[in-house]
Design a protein around this motif. Structure first.
Motif, PDB file in Angstrom:
ATOM      1  N   THR A  28      51.536  -6.009  31.493  1.00  0.00           N
ATOM      2  CA  THR A  28      52.165  -5.584  32.742  1.00  0.00           C
ATOM      3  C   THR A  28      51.082  -5.203  33.748  1.00  0.00           C
ATOM      4  N   ASN A  29      51.490  -5.041  34.981  1.00  0.00           N
ATOM      5  CA  ASN A  29      50.566  -4.632  36.031  1.00  0.00           C
ATOM      6  C   ASN A  29      49.950  -3.266  35.705  1.00  0.00           C
ATOM      7  N   ASP A  30      50.773  -2.331  35.239  1.00  0.00           N
ATOM      8  CA  ASP A  30      50.274  -1.000  34.883  1.00  0.00           C
ATOM      9  C   ASP A  30      49.284  -1.055  33.724  1.00  0.00           C
ATOM     10  N   GLN A  31      49.573  -1.899  32.739  1.00  0.00           N
ATOM     11  CA  GLN A  31      48.648  -2.050  31.613  1.00  0.00           C
ATOM     12  C   GLN A  31      47.318  -2.636  32.082  1.00  0.00           C
ATOM     13  N   LEU A  32      47.404  -3.586  33.004  1.00  0.00           N
ATOM     14  CA  LEU A  32      46.181  -4.195  33.525  1.00  0.00           C
ATOM     15  C   LEU A  32      45.352  -3.155  34.279  1.00  0.00           C
ATOM     16  N   ILE A  33      45.998  -2.332  35.078  1.00  0.00           N
ATOM     17  CA  ILE A  33      45.274  -1.266  35.792  1.00  0.00           C
ATOM     18  C   ILE A  33      44.586  -0.353  34.779  1.00  0.00           C
ATOM     19  N   LYS A  34      45.293  -0.013  33.722  1.00  0.00           N
ATOM     20  CA  LYS A  34      44.708   0.853  32.685  1.00  0.00           C
ATOM     21  C   LYS A  34      43.484   0.177  32.068  1.00  0.00           C
ATOM     22  N   GLU A  35      43.585  -1.111  31.777  1.00  0.00           N
ATOM     23  CA  GLU A  35      42.451  -1.870  31.213  1.00  0.00           C
ATOM     24  C   GLU A  35      41.253  -1.848  32.164  1.00  0.00           C
ATOM     25  N   LEU A  36      41.530  -1.910  33.449  1.00  0.00           N
ATOM     26  CA  LEU A  36      40.464  -1.954  34.449  1.00  0.00           C
ATOM     27  C   LEU A  36      39.851  -0.579  34.735  1.00  0.00           C
ATOM     28  N   THR A  37      40.500   0.485  34.278  1.00  0.00           N
ATOM     29  CA  THR A  37      39.955   1.825  34.525  1.00  0.00           C
ATOM     30  C   THR A  37      39.080   2.336  33.390  1.00  0.00           C
ATOM     31  N   VAL A  38      39.224   1.774  32.198  1.00  0.00           N
ATOM     32  CA  VAL A  38      38.417   2.254  31.070  1.00  0.00           C
ATOM     33  C   VAL A  38      36.996   1.706  31.182  1.00  0.00           C
ATOM     34  N   ASP A  39      36.063   2.391  30.547  1.00  0.00           N
ATOM     35  CA  ASP A  39      34.682   1.922  30.552  1.00  0.00           C
ATOM     36  C   ASP A  39      34.621   0.544  29.909  1.00  0.00           C
ATOM     37  N   PRO A  40      34.047  -0.399  30.606  1.00  0.00           N
ATOM     38  CA  PRO A  40      34.041  -1.767  30.089  1.00  0.00           C
ATOM     39  C   PRO A  40      33.074  -1.957  28.908  1.00  0.00           C
TER      40      PRO A  40
ATOM     41  N   LYS B 100      31.085  -5.073  26.664  1.00  0.00           N
ATOM     42  CA  LYS B 100      30.551  -6.415  26.925  1.00  0.00           C
ATOM     43  C   LYS B 100      31.637  -7.469  26.682  1.00  0.00           C
ATOM     44  N   GLY B 101      31.821  -8.312  27.656  1.00  0.00           N
ATOM     45  CA  GLY B 101      32.780  -9.409  27.533  1.00  0.00           C
ATOM     46  C   GLY B 101      34.230  -9.038  27.827  1.00  0.00           C
ATOM     47  N   PHE B 102      34.486  -7.812  28.305  1.00  0.00           N
ATOM     48  CA  PHE B 102      35.885  -7.417  28.508  1.00  0.00           C
ATOM     49  C   PHE B 102      36.561  -8.228  29.608  1.00  0.00           C
ATOM     50  N   ILE B 103      35.838  -8.596  30.636  1.00  0.00           N
ATOM     51  CA  ILE B 103      36.434  -9.394  31.719  1.00  0.00           C
ATOM     52  C   ILE B 103      36.817 -10.776  31.197  1.00  0.00           C
ATOM     53  N   GLU B 104      35.948 -11.386  30.423  1.00  0.00           N
ATOM     54  CA  GLU B 104      36.241 -12.708  29.875  1.00  0.00           C
ATOM     55  C   GLU B 104      37.469 -12.653  28.965  1.00  0.00           C
ATOM     56  N   ARG B 105      37.552 -11.617  28.125  1.00  0.00           N
ATOM     57  CA  ARG B 105      38.713 -11.476  27.225  1.00  0.00           C
ATOM     58  C   ARG B 105      40.000 -11.255  28.021  1.00  0.00           C
ATOM     59  N   LEU B 106      39.924 -10.385  29.025  1.00  0.00           N
ATOM     60  CA  LEU B 106      41.104 -10.153  29.859  1.00  0.00           C
ATOM     61  C   LEU B 106      41.519 -11.423  30.602  1.00  0.00           C
ATOM     62  N   SER B 107      40.557 -12.183  31.053  1.00  0.00           N
ATOM     63  CA  SER B 107      40.830 -13.426  31.768  1.00  0.00           C
ATOM     64  C   SER B 107      41.587 -14.417  30.881  1.00  0.00           C
TER      65      SER B 107
ATOM     66  N   LEU C 161      47.244  -9.688  40.662  1.00  0.00           N
ATOM     67  CA  LEU C 161      45.821  -9.408  40.467  1.00  0.00           C
ATOM     68  C   LEU C 161      45.101  -9.387  41.816  1.00  0.00           C
ATOM     69  N   ILE C 162      45.441 -10.309  42.693  1.00  0.00           N
ATOM     70  CA  ILE C 162      44.864 -10.300  44.046  1.00  0.00           C
ATOM     71  C   ILE C 162      45.152  -8.951  44.706  1.00  0.00           C
ATOM     72  N   ASP C 163      46.383  -8.485  44.590  1.00  0.00           N
ATOM     73  CA  ASP C 163      46.737  -7.185  45.179  1.00  0.00           C
ATOM     74  C   ASP C 163      45.923  -6.047  44.563  1.00  0.00           C
ATOM     75  N   LEU C 164      45.616  -6.142  43.280  1.00  0.00           N
ATOM     76  CA  LEU C 164      44.828  -5.091  42.615  1.00  0.00           C
ATOM     77  C   LEU C 164      43.402  -5.019  43.143  1.00  0.00           C
TER      78      LEU C 164
ATOM     79  N   TRP D 176      36.416  -9.068  40.076  1.00  0.00           N
ATOM     80  CA  TRP D 176      35.594  -9.738  39.066  1.00  0.00           C
ATOM     81  C   TRP D 176      36.493 -10.539  38.118  1.00  0.00           C
ATOM     82  N   LEU D 177      37.599  -9.929  37.713  1.00  0.00           N
ATOM     83  CA  LEU D 177      38.563 -10.603  36.840  1.00  0.00           C
ATOM     84  C   LEU D 177      39.202 -11.786  37.564  1.00  0.00           C
TER      85      LEU D 177
END
Length: 187
Positions: free
Chosen positions: A3-15, A17-24, A37-40, A54-55
């Motif tokens: 969900t959008n809220d879950q994605l925001i939570k993922e983007l707020t935690v300390d990253p 290595k490779g977290f952006i690629e996995r999320l993508s 995502l554009i809105d985020l 970045w994502l």
């Protein structure tokens, strides 16, 4: 489904290595609404906005054809970017979407979109002394890619590149020379 809220939570935690690629990969597999995502990328928390950009960069460039129907919204929102860290990703995405070797469905869609917002924004970022070098380079490349569509860009871009090169560092000098040579060939 993410969900959008879950994605925001993922983007707020300390990253990690490779977290952006996995999320993508997750976003692409789940056909996440890329407009969200554009809105985020405009999130009130600049760090969340940066990570979202970045994502977005990683996701769109990994599978641009998957997002062909979102390109018009992306172009519209590019004109509204103020987060300095997001500018790099927006211009990098746009440079690839307008490139001569972009996939045919992307070229077809981009040719149907009014790109004046992009042209104006790219020139603004090239001129702005506070904008980082990478943004300027990607913006200049995007403008060069749009020269065949808006022939007036060539002269203005050449002038702006020459101006940037006067006080620019090695990266600006190198890219500026290549762009000026390419503009000259295209005339």
């Amino acid at each position: 489904m993410l969900t959008n809220d879950q994605l925001i939570k993922e983007l707020t935690v300390d990253p990690t290595k490779g977290f952006i690629e996995r999320l993508s990969v997750t976003l692409r597999e789940q056909h996440f609404n890329i407009d969200q995502l554009i809105d985020l990328t405009f999130h009130a928390d600049a760090q969340v906005g940066f990570r979202a950009a970045w994502l977005l960069d990683t996701t769109i460039l990994a599978s641009p054809e998957q997002y062909v129907n979102n390109l018009e919204y992306f172009v519209k929102r590019m004109g509204q970017v103020t987060n300095a860290s997001c500018k790099r990703h927006y211009t990098r995405i746009m440079m690839h979407l307008t490139a001569p070797d972009a996939p045919e469905p992307i070229k077809a869609k981009m040719s149907s979109i009014d790109m004046e917002i992009v042209v104006e924004q790219c020139f603004d970022w090239i001129i702005d002394p506070k904008v980082k070098v990478a943004v300027k380079v990607f913006a200049a490349d995007t403008l060069f890619n749009l020269c065949s569509r808006y022939d007036w860009i060539k002269e203005e871009l050449a002038s702006q590149v020459q101006f940037m090169m006067r006080d620019g560092g090695a990266a600006i000098q190198s890219r500026g020379k290549k762009l000026l040579a390419a503009i000259k060939i295209q005339k």
